[in-house]
Scaffold this active site. Structure first.
Site, mmCIF file in Angstrom:
data_model
loop_
_atom_site.group_PDB
_atom_site.id
_atom_site.type_symbol
_atom_site.label_atom_id
_atom_site.label_comp_id
_atom_site.label_asym_id
_atom_site.label_seq_id
_atom_site.Cartn_x
_atom_site.Cartn_y
_atom_site.Cartn_z
ATOM 1 N N LYS A 204 0.825 -1.203 0.000
ATOM 2 C CA LYS A 204 0.000 0.000 0.000
ATOM 3 C C LYS A 204 0.867 1.265 0.000
ATOM 4 O O LYS A 204 1.928 1.319 0.621
ATOM 5 C CB LYS A 204 -0.944 0.004 1.210
ATOM 6 C CG LYS A 204 -2.034 -1.080 1.160
ATOM 7 C CD LYS A 204 -3.106 -0.772 0.144
ATOM 8 C CE LYS A 204 -4.083 -1.908 -0.100
ATOM 9 N NZ LYS A 204 -5.103 -2.056 0.915
ATOM 10 N N ARG A 238 -3.949 -10.084 4.728
ATOM 11 C CA ARG A 238 -4.188 -10.196 3.276
ATOM 12 C C ARG A 238 -2.935 -9.687 2.580
ATOM 13 O O ARG A 238 -2.603 -8.506 2.669
ATOM 14 C CB ARG A 238 -5.418 -9.372 2.878
ATOM 15 C CG ARG A 238 -5.762 -9.453 1.396
ATOM 16 C CD ARG A 238 -6.982 -8.589 1.079
ATOM 17 N NE ARG A 238 -7.335 -8.680 -0.341
ATOM 18 C CZ ARG A 238 -6.802 -7.922 -1.307
ATOM 19 N NH1 ARG A 238 -5.887 -7.009 -0.999
ATOM 20 N NH2 ARG A 238 -7.174 -8.075 -2.564
#
Length: 256
Positions: A204, A238
């Site tokens: 991210k 995840r």
């Protein structure tokens, strides 16, 4: 949870696994590295990604779910979609979890379909519409805001008979870098431990951009943050890099 993107335009692995052969090969790799859940994503949700209809998602998935079930019966399959019709299709093909980034906000039929399937549902915090999902919002108190959202949505789900709920704070969606780092340090307070917590921070931008790095160059930093959330009770990570996350989980379990 290992990520299997079927998309040509995902931010770090777009186009790598968008045919059945490469998707099955990558599934095998993720499972060998230690993934227990395979999260299939037919649509990219990065900023400025191509928007697909449910019909296009279903065409993109094809027979992959049933193929994975046939070749790797031990794998749990999560379907990453915000469409109730795609969920219906996935349920018929044999999925085990529903991973909806929208919290039921992009398709008003979603919670009813979740209830009808009886499958576990991953509820993510996000802005109210597809068009606004990446609009940066500065919250007075991010943890309080996410908790308010989870409280409202879980109440709605429970009223519809959905009991198996997993919470995802929605890292990478419409939050400032500062708020996301604050949230990392306060995930133990989300819904006060009433539901299992999924954390999705893999590759991210709130991690790599401030460091001047690329999504592929932040493994060390990511694993430190994974350890931080595991110590606060996170149950599912995840990730793209399953082998590295597995090492972190093993170290965490040894230190418990």
């Amino acid at each position: 949870m290992g990520i299997l993107n079927l998309t040509p335009d995902s931010f770090s692995d777009g186009g790598k696994f968008n045919d059945e052969k490469t998707a099955l090969e990558h599934t095998e790799k993720l499972l060998k590295e230690g993934a227990e859940i395979i999260d299939i994503g037919p649509q990219s949700t990065r900023p400025h990604a191509e928007f697909l209809t449910s019909k296009e998602e279903i065409l993109r998935i094809g027979k992959l779910i049933s193929q994975i079930k046939k070749e790797f019966p031990e794998a749990l399959i999560s379907l990453d979609t915000f469409y109730s019709e795609t969920v219906k299709f996935g349920f018929d093909e044999g999925i085990d979890l529903i991973n909806d980034i929208s919290g039921g906000q992009f398709d008003h039929n979603m919670f009813d379909i979740v209830s009808a399937t009886g499958l576990p549902y991953i509820l993510m915090h996000i802005n109210p519409s597809y068009e606004r999902m990446h609009d940066k919002t500065k919250f007075d108190d991010i943890t309080l805001e996410v908790n308010r959202y989870f409280s409202e949505k879980t109440r709605e789900l429970l009223q519809k008979g959905v009991r198996d709920i997993i919470l995802d704070p929605g890292f990478g969606f419409g939050k400032t870098v500062e708020d996301q780092m604050k949230l990392i340090g306060e995930v133990e307070y989300l819904e006060f431990g009433r539901f299992p917590l999924l954390i999705g921070i893999s590759r991210k931008s709130f991690i790599y951009k401030p460091l001047g790095k690329t999504p592929l160059d932040i493994n060390e930093e990511t694993q430190k943050l994974h350890m931080k959330v595991l110590k606060q009770g996170a149950k599912i990570l995840r990730v793209h890099d399953v082998a590295e996350a597995k090492k972190t989980v093993e170290i965490f379990l040894q230190e418990k």
